[in-house]
Design an enzyme around this catalytic site. Structure first.
Site, short mmCIF file in Angstrom:
data_model
loop_
_atom_site.label_atom_id
_atom_site.label_comp_id
_atom_site.label_asym_id
_atom_site.label_seq_id
_atom_site.Cartn_x
_atom_site.Cartn_y
_atom_site.Cartn_z
N CYS A 421 0.79 -1.22 0.00
CA CYS A 421 0.00 0.00 0.00
C CYS A 421 0.83 1.28 0.00
CB CYS A 421 -0.99 0.00 1.16
SG CYS A 421 -0.25 -0.39 2.72
N HIS A 465 -1.49 0.37 7.37
CA HIS A 465 -1.93 0.79 6.05
C HIS A 465 -1.45 2.22 5.81
CE1 HIS A 465 -4.20 0.32 2.47
NE2 HIS A 465 -5.10 1.27 2.74
N ASP A 481 -7.82 6.11 -1.50
CA ASP A 481 -6.99 4.95 -1.18
C ASP A 481 -6.69 4.19 -2.46
OD1 ASP A 481 -5.65 2.83 -0.20
OD2 ASP A 481 -7.19 2.22 1.25
#
Lengths: 670, 302
Positions: A421, A465, A481
């Site tokens: 991520c 994250h 995101d």
């Protein structure tokens, strides 16, 4: 007395002494075990050697080291600890080291009951200190067992006769602990508490604590994701938000050097939350935070209410005013997952959030220009970049190929195309900035697993994250995101489902283990919430509930102390009240003073010798003193064994003993 | 008066003052005495002398393996004149009895005597006959490893307040025995120093001797130690505890004290406790005084 009887007495005494010593040493080692990883390795090694030597000496009846030798050893031990910690003697590790060294050295002069008791009293500090290291439920159980062992050693040491069998003595000390429990619970609940966790000592750095760091580099998060540790636990007081809204923000990173994202150097507080447009769908929750050695707190995106001792910063992250979180922390907060932030963007902040280092990642800049030319708005630009991620077969993986550290974003976007991520968040932010759109990175956790046993969510390090926030002129900072575009499952069902970390087989054994883990986790969480976290606010709540007005803490402490003193005084008076023990005790004390004075000139009374026999022997040794010895003995016998009136004879005995000053000149040469 | 008696006895049984004191203590404390020793060390002489000095009627029963209970307590015989049975009192009806070599008799005869000792009376053919007052038994016993003995069981040993050993005389005393006059002649000349009334009076004064709490602490510590110590198979019974207290009181009385001191307890300890304790040491080789001394040294005087 025949030879066999003498031998059996001596042998029995030896066995009794060795047994008592063995209990003492076992209890000492058990109390020391939790500290072992933190002590210099020579301490346990020399300690065990000393203990073994002491046992051997007791068995063989060898003499203990002289006073000088003990003094030198103590100095050496002190010096050793001093050197080991480079002169720093305050703190948990040097403190326990010093305690451990001195306890083991004390073994070398421990022969009388008083020494045993003193050693064991001081050993009680070891479990207490261990509690400063960790406060988990398991360690609490271990510390209780270690205290039971210390009690048992005390019981053995306090016995005049032969030692008791292990079961009896352990049972008795367990009962003692149980008897003490009600008082301990009352004290725990009612004893005045200082605000804050006062037993938290500053830790030496933050080694060994895993968690988010203040910077983000490619590959940072994927390391963290392998950790099974829990970051925090959340109990929602209303319906929990859907998984795609469970973004726990911790830090906002705005400075970028082409590779590493950092926090802005200038941090400014945010006075009000007025700029957050609530939608009315707030959730309230309570977080039990594991210690992570940093001062930031986690809240659901976006916070609307937070604990009083936390400070909200401009970037909407929270830091704790009272310093790093070094023990479990429980706090409540509220968030509105659909809220928008509408604080105007100052030029300065716009500049900070559109800055890119000059040389790095030139191909990305070119790509951004190309996309930017083909769209008419910032939001369309973002859509286009997300579409780019979707179309170009990017791979979401924990184990991406290494990227060129000089141009990591270029390398990722055009060469490797696989990443975790933080790669995507960083790439999106870089592209947006290259197109002149303010963008920043947010790190935190996403998701969380429901523990049905305790009805709370566990958020693990594996849920770490990173995502991007883009400034859109009409909407303020908007969470984007990019991971959701690449791996939608990561956001909806969690990291484990998406990546199958560790390749676990989902068979029934694993399910049972998982279930057990959930139970254990629930127990530990309750322990942390109700026991470890019990502080001043909780105490006031209990007092309120008991019907007491919130006390002024000084008056409260005084009242409590007065009550305790009163209880002790009452107990003392009540215990003293039997059979005029004061007179008897005074008589015994005077007589032992008399015996002590004779002992100094070498006439010792064995404990089993009666006063008259002793007097006869003493008179044979010092005929000059016969009148004095006889007078004192007569007085003593009349007081202690006869029917004499203490009021009349006690002063007489006192003055006679006071005047009795034998010297070795009085002794007849043998 | 008592000291006179002791010095008279000392003239007869030379060099055994401690044992003589213990005998008198036992008598004054209303207990019975067991003397365990080799034949010929003066047990009988001591018992006989005691009876003379105290002015008691004296009987000696020689225990043998064929002794019957009736030989001890007496028997009913048909009286032609009255046409009924008449009880002929046995030798047990006497103020001081020397039961010589009591472990040579069979258990039946032993228990006849021991019952009389315990009850203070004798039951024969349905009638009960009280024994005279005072009633004092001195039993002698050969060391139990000799051939042809029935050792007294623990339960019966417990009925004797004290057990003492006389032991061989030392050289000087032996010389005096060899060169001096015949003991039997001396016995004949012995005049009573006490009478049964005075003795009964002494016996009554024993429980009035003061016992302080500190002394009771010490006594109880001794008893408790004998029960806890791994050196002994069994501890001292409550009967032994009472016996120890009475004996210590009697010792204090004979010493002319009004209250008991630890030394009194220590003086009688071996005699009162040793035969009731059995050492776990293999062979049980310790003599009574060893066990008593071990116990004495193990317990501190408070």
């Amino acid at each position: 007395m025949s030879a066999t009887a003498a031998l059996s007495t001596v042998k029995e005494q030896r066995i009794a002494e060795v047994t008592k010593l063995a209990w003492l040493i076992i209890a000492l080692i058990a109390a020391l075990l939790p500290h072992l990883p933190y002590l210099p390795v020579w301490i346990p090694l020399t300690g065990f050697a000393i203990a073994a030597w002491r046992l051997h000496a007791a068995w063989r009846g060898n003499a203990l080291p002289s006073r000088v030798a003990r003094l030198l050893l103590a100095l050496a031990g002190f010096g050793g600890v001093f050197m080991a910690f480079r002169g720093q003697l305050s703190g948990l590790n040097p403190g326990t080291s010093l305690l451990a060294v001195m306890l083991f050295l004390k073994l070398l002069e421990t022969s009388r009951q008083r020494d045993y008791m003193m050693l064991l009293m001081f050993a009680m500090f070891l479990p207490l200190a261990a509690f400063l290291r960790t406060q988990s439920g398991w360690s609490f159980i271990y510390l209780l067992l270690s205290v039971i062992l210390l009690f048992a050693a005390m019981l053995q040491a306090g016995r005049d006769g032969p030692p008791l069998p292990a079961r009896a003595v352990l049972g008795q000390s367990g009962r003692l602990l149980l008897q003490a429990a009600p008082l301990a619970i009352v004290l725990f609940v009612l004893f005045p508490r200082l605000p804050g966790a006062f037993w938290t000592l500053p830790r030496q750095g933050s080694t060994g604590i895993s968690g988010l760091s203040e910077e983000m580099r490619p590959g940072d998060l994927s390391k963290l994701v392998l950790s099974e540790e829990t970051a925090f636990r959340v109990r929602f007081e209303s319906d929990p938000p859907a998984p795609q809204f469970r973004y726990w923000r911790a830090l906002v990173l705005e400075e970028f050097d082409g590779r590493t994202w950092r926090q802005a150097k200038r941090q400014s507080w945010r006075a009000q939350t007025g700029a957050i447009e609530k939608t009315g769908a707030e959730v309230d929750y309570e977080i039990v935070l594991e210690p992570h050695g940093r001062d930031w707190l986690f809240v659901l995106d976006l916070p609307t209410a937070w604990p009083r001792d936390a400070v909200l910063f401009r970037q909407l992250h929270l830091r704790r005013a009272s310093g790093p979180v070094n023990s479990n922390l429980v706090y409540r907060a509220s968030s509105d997952v659909r809220a928008r932030e509408s604080l105007p963007l100052t030029n300065q902040i716009r500049q900070l959030n559109t800055h890119l280092p000059g040389q790095a990642n030139p191909r990305s800049a070119a790509l951004a220009q190309r996309i930017s030319a083909g769209v008419d708005s910032d939001s369309a630009f973002v859509e286009a970049v997300l579409g780019f991620f979707g179309d170009q077969e990017f791979v979401y993986t924990l184990d991406p190929a290494a990227v060129d550290p000089r141009n990591p974003v270029d390398d990722f976007l055009f060469e490797t195309r696989e990443g975790f991520c933080e790669y995507y968040a960083s790439a999106l932010a870089t592209l947006a900035r290259a197109a002149g759109i303010p963008a920043r990175i947010v790190t935190g956790y996403q998701g969380g697993e429901l523990n049905p046993v305790g009805d709370y969510y566990m958020v693990r390090q594996a849920d770490a994250h990173a995502w991007t926030e883009i400034w859109l002129a009409d909407r303020g900072w908007v969470r984007i995101d990019p991971t959701a575009a690449v791996a939608p499952g990561r956001i909806r069902s969690g990291i484990e489902e998406t990546l199958d970390i560790g390749g676990r087989e989902r068979n029934s054994d694993w399910q049972i283990l998982r279930r057990l883990r959930l139970y254990w986790d629930a127990a530990n969480t309750n322990w942390n919430r109700w026991v470890i976290n019990y502080g001043q606010p909780q105490q006031f709540a209990v007092l309120d509930w008991l019907g007491f007005a919130r006390p002024d803490s000084t008056a409260y402490i005084i009242a409590l102390l007065a009550g305790a003193l009163g209880a002790v005084a009452f107990l003392a008076l009540w215990l003293r009240r039997s059979d005029r023990p004061r007179d008897r005790d005074a008589v015994a004390a005077l007589y032992s003073q008399f015996c002590e004075r004779l002992r100094r000139i070498g006439i010792q009374r064995p404990p089993s010798e009666g006063p008259i026999d002793f007097a006869a022997r003493a008179i044979r040794a010092c005929p000059d003193l016969s009148a004095q010895i006889r007078d004192i003995t007569d007085c003593y016998v009349a007081l202690r064994y006869g029917t004499a009136d203490p009021a009349r004879l006690l002063p007489q005995l006192r003055s006679r003993v006071r005047r009795f000053r034998p010297t070795s000149r009085h002794r007849r040469e043998a | 008066m008592i000291s006179n008696a002791i010095s008279r006895l000392n003239d007869i049984v030379v060099g055994k003052e401690m044992e003589i004191r213990l005998c008198l203590t036992c008598l004054v404390a209303r207990g019975h005495l067991l003397i365990e020793d080799q034949p010929g060390v003066g047990k009988t002489t001591l018992a006989h002398a005691l009876a003379r000095v105290l002015g008691l009627t004296y009987q000696r029963i020689q225990f043998t393996s064929d002794l019957l209970p009736a030989d001890v307590i007496g028997v009913s015989v048909f009286d032609r004149a009255t046409g009924g049975f008449r009880f002929h009192q046995g030798p047990v009806f006497s103020q001081l009895i020397l039961a010589d070599e009591v472990n040579r008799a069979n258990p039946k005869a032993q228990s006849a005597l021991l019952e009389a000792m315990e009850e203070g009376q004798v039951t024969a053919d349905g009638s009960t006959y009280p024994l005279p007052m005072p009633f004092f038994v001195i039993a002698t016993q050969n060391p139990s490893h000799q051939i042809g003995t029935f050792p007294l069981p623990e339960s019966q040993l417990d009925r004797f307040l004290m057990r003492i050993h006389l032991g061989y005389p030392d050289a000087a005393v032996e010389r005096e025995l060899l060169t001096g006059r015949d003991r039997r002649d001396l016995l004949q000349e012995l005049e009573p120093e006490l009478d049964p009334v005075m003795l009964a009076d002494l016996q009554k004064r024993v429980p009035a001797i003061h016992v302080s709490p500190a002394l009771l602490d010490y006594l109880q510590a001794l008893i408790a130690y004998s029960r806890d110590a791994p050196a002994f198979e069994t501890g001292l019974s409550p009967r032994a505890a009472i016996g120890l207290l009475r004996a210590a009181q009697a010792w204090a009385l004979l010493d002319g004290r009004k209250s008991v001191v630890p030394e009194d307890v220590q003086a009688v300890l071996a005699a009162v406790a040793a035969h009731r304790l059995r050492s776990v040491a293999e062979g049980g080789g310790e003599t009574g005084s060893d066990i008593g001394e071990y116990l004495r040294q193990a317990v501190p005087v408070p």
